[in-house]
Design a protein around this motif. Structure first.
Motif, PDB file in Angstrom:
ATOM      1  N   GLN A  14       0.842  -1.206   0.000  1.00 43.30           N
ATOM      2  CA  GLN A  14       0.000   0.000   0.000  1.00 43.30           C
ATOM      3  C   GLN A  14       0.876   1.255   0.000  1.00 43.30           C
ATOM      4  N   ARG A  15       1.961   1.208  -0.779  1.00 41.35           N
ATOM      5  CA  ARG A  15       2.862   2.363  -0.838  1.00 41.35           C
ATOM      6  C   ARG A  15       2.141   3.594  -1.371  1.00 41.35           C
ATOM      7  N   SER A  16       1.392   3.390  -2.438  1.00 41.94           N
ATOM      8  CA  SER A  16       0.668   4.491  -3.076  1.00 41.94           C
ATOM      9  C   SER A  16      -0.806   4.132  -3.143  1.00 41.94           C
ATOM     10  N   GLU A  17      -1.638   5.090  -2.784  1.00 40.16           N
ATOM     11  CA  GLU A  17      -3.092   4.869  -2.832  1.00 40.16           C
ATOM     12  C   GLU A  17      -3.721   5.997  -3.629  1.00 40.16           C
ATOM     13  N   LEU A  18      -4.171   5.674  -4.822  1.00 40.51           N
ATOM     14  CA  LEU A  18      -4.734   6.680  -5.717  1.00 40.51           C
ATOM     15  C   LEU A  18      -6.209   6.904  -5.419  1.00 40.51           C
ATOM     16  N   VAL A 255       9.361   6.601  -2.264  1.00 35.62           N
ATOM     17  CA  VAL A 255       9.657   6.883  -0.855  1.00 35.62           C
ATOM     18  C   VAL A 255       9.400   5.654   0.018  1.00 35.62           C
ATOM     19  N   PHE A 256       8.335   4.918  -0.264  1.00 32.51           N
ATOM     20  CA  PHE A 256       7.954   3.806   0.611  1.00 32.51           C
ATOM     21  C   PHE A 256       8.499   2.449   0.148  1.00 32.51           C
ATOM     22  N   SER A 257       9.403   2.476  -0.828  1.00 28.89           N
ATOM     23  CA  SER A 257      10.128   1.264  -1.224  1.00 28.89           C
ATOM     24  C   SER A 257      11.509   1.294  -0.586  1.00 28.89           C
ATOM     25  N   PRO A 258      11.925   0.247   0.098  1.00 26.48           N
ATOM     26  CA  PRO A 258      13.264   0.256   0.687  1.00 26.48           C
ATOM     27  C   PRO A 258      14.329   0.281  -0.401  1.00 26.48           C
ATOM     28  N   PRO A 259      15.319   1.169  -0.303  1.00 26.32           N
ATOM     29  CA  PRO A 259      16.392   1.211  -1.303  1.00 26.32           C
ATOM     30  C   PRO A 259      17.165  -0.103  -1.329  1.00 26.32           C
ATOM     31  N   ASN A 306      10.047  -5.545   0.814  1.00 28.52           N
ATOM     32  CA  ASN A 306      10.727  -5.812  -0.453  1.00 28.52           C
ATOM     33  C   ASN A 306      10.150  -7.043  -1.151  1.00 28.52           C
ATOM     34  N   GLU A 307       9.841  -8.072  -0.379  1.00 31.29           N
ATOM     35  CA  GLU A 307       9.260  -9.281  -0.972  1.00 31.29           C
ATOM     36  C   GLU A 307       7.866  -9.010  -1.536  1.00 31.29           C
ATOM     37  N   ALA A 308       7.091  -8.156  -0.840  1.00 32.39           N
ATOM     38  CA  ALA A 308       5.758  -7.809  -1.337  1.00 32.39           C
ATOM     39  C   ALA A 308       5.866  -7.045  -2.653  1.00 32.39           C
ATOM     40  N   ILE A 309       6.849  -6.166  -2.768  1.00 36.19           N
ATOM     41  CA  ILE A 309       7.065  -5.416  -4.012  1.00 36.19           C
ATOM     42  C   ILE A 309       7.456  -6.366  -5.136  1.00 36.19           C
ATOM     43  N   ARG A 311       6.711  -9.562  -5.376  1.00 36.92           N
ATOM     44  CA  ARG A 311       5.540 -10.362  -5.758  1.00 36.92           C
ATOM     45  C   ARG A 311       4.599  -9.570  -6.654  1.00 36.92           C
ATOM     46  N   ALA A 312       4.426  -8.275  -6.320  1.00 35.85           N
ATOM     47  CA  ALA A 312       3.550  -7.436  -7.145  1.00 35.85           C
ATOM     48  C   ALA A 312       4.105  -7.307  -8.553  1.00 35.85           C
ATOM     49  N   GLY A 313       5.417  -7.164  -8.673  1.00 37.49           N
ATOM     50  CA  GLY A 313       6.038  -7.081  -9.987  1.00 37.49           C
ATOM     51  C   GLY A 313       5.863  -8.349 -10.776  1.00 37.49           C
ATOM     52  N   GLN A 314       5.957  -9.483 -10.109  1.00 37.02           N
ATOM     53  CA  GLN A 314       5.774 -10.776 -10.779  1.00 37.02           C
ATOM     54  C   GLN A 314       4.341 -10.945 -11.273  1.00 37.02           C
ATOM     55  N   THR A 315       3.375 -10.443 -10.493  1.00 36.58           N
ATOM     56  CA  THR A 315       1.963 -10.506 -10.908  1.00 36.58           C
ATOM     57  C   THR A 315       1.744  -9.718 -12.186  1.00 36.58           C
TER      58      THR A 315
END
Length: 326
Positions: A14-18, A255-259, A306-309, A311-315
């Motif tokens: 839920q880094r970004s909520e439009l 901002v809400f993604s770990p570098p 990071n793992e959630a990000i 997984r979202a990319g893989q989806t």
């Protein structure tokens, strides 16, 4: 640690909520194909009273026609407040006609735990009556003095509650606070006048296993101001922020993604502590700094995000850049 531990109720990226007004089908379609993690379709403040019914119908159609999950989106609906005559139809119509396509309901201006109880009771009954197998979560928008005064009690509400959002605009109005713009800083205040509210809500969320989300920043022509607000929120432990304009999505995601450097260090912390454990040690040194069990917990927080990000990319890769609409 206390014997009472409230684990995270529901992990969602839920880094970004439009925020998208339900009165605009064109904006809804664009939101579905955006880079936002979360989209909330609004029937409340972004929709004028004469347009409420049409917005509700647009949202129901969009929930049924668009495969939001294939597009990597979590989709929510912000209903009208419990003090309006629109709210019950929002819940009944959306849930009965598209409740199996919805992830969460965002309840505005929550002031007391009973506000959530009412919505939960309605959702429970509709899901049972319709035989839906999915379970719609609830999110509470804390945006009044009453809500903040009761934020711990609201966070402790059992059942479907997954997250809390800080609604800075109505919160400012409720407190009669002087503000320059929505989410902006008043130069007369020595620092961030929203710090106390954000921190208190975040602590309540973490104490009871909820996600903590920051609300809007109104001046979408000021990306630096948005970035600064998001960084301050992230420093407190908040995991995402609203985007009221598509240009703010990438800012929030960043901002809400770990570098990568932070992810690498988190992995190294776990490795070094595992090596120390094998030697019978509870602490170790890494890059000249002491690390221990608390360091491990902080590192795991980074890796979970990071793992959630990933997984979202893989989806998105699996479904392609233009996931189907029905």
């Amino acid at each position: 640690m206390s014997h009472t531990i409230n684990h995270l109720k529901k992990l969602r990226l839920q880094r970004s909520e439009l925020a998208v007004p339900g009165s605009s089908p064109e904006m809804i379609d664009k939101a579905a194909n955006s880079a936002a993690d979360f989209v909330f379709l609004d029937i409340e403040d972004a929709v004028a009273p004469p347009d409420k019914e049409r917005a509700r119908k647009n949202i129901i159609q969009a929930l049924n026609d668009i495969d939001w999950r294939a597009k990597g989106k979590t989709v929510s609906v912000r209903i009208n407040g419990l003090d309006t005559h629109y709210m019950y139809r929002d819940v009944v119509d959306v849930m009965e006609q598209a409740g199996d396509r919805l992830d969460t309901i965002l309840v505005p201006k929550v002031g007391v735990p009973a506000d959530l109880y009412m919505v939960e009771a309605m959702v429970n009954q509709i899901e049972m009556a319709k035989g839906f197998k999915t379970r719609v979560g609830l999110e509470a928008l804390i945006e009044t003095a009453l809500g903040m005064a009761n934020v711990e009690a609201i966070a402790a509400t059992p059942g479907r509650l997954e997250a809390m959002h800080f609604g800075v605009a109505d919160y400012a109005a409720s407190n009669k606070a002087r503000t320059v713009n929505i989410g902006g800083l008043n130069p007369d205040y020595p620092g961030d006048q929203w710090h106390f509210a954000l921190s208190r809500m975040t602590v309540a969320c973490r104490a009871y296993g909820l996600r903590a989300i920051d609300g809007p920043f109104g001046d979408f022509s000021d990306p630096e101001g948005y970035n600064a607000a998001a960084r301050r929120a992230a420093a407190l432990g908040i995991e995402g922020k609203w985007a009221i304009h598509p240009s703010q999505i990438a800012l929030a995601n960043d901002v809400f993604s770990p570098p990568e450097k932070e992810v690498t260090r988190a992995r190294r912390i776990l490795e070094v502590l595992k090596e120390a454990e094998a030697l019978g040690k509870g602490a170790a040194a890494l890059d000249g700094k002491m690390i221990d069990a608390a360091s491990e917990r902080m590192a795991r927080n980074v890796l979970v995000v990071n793992e959630a990000i990933e997984r979202a990319g893989q989806t998105l890769l699996a479904n392609g850049p233009h996931a189907a609409t029905h």
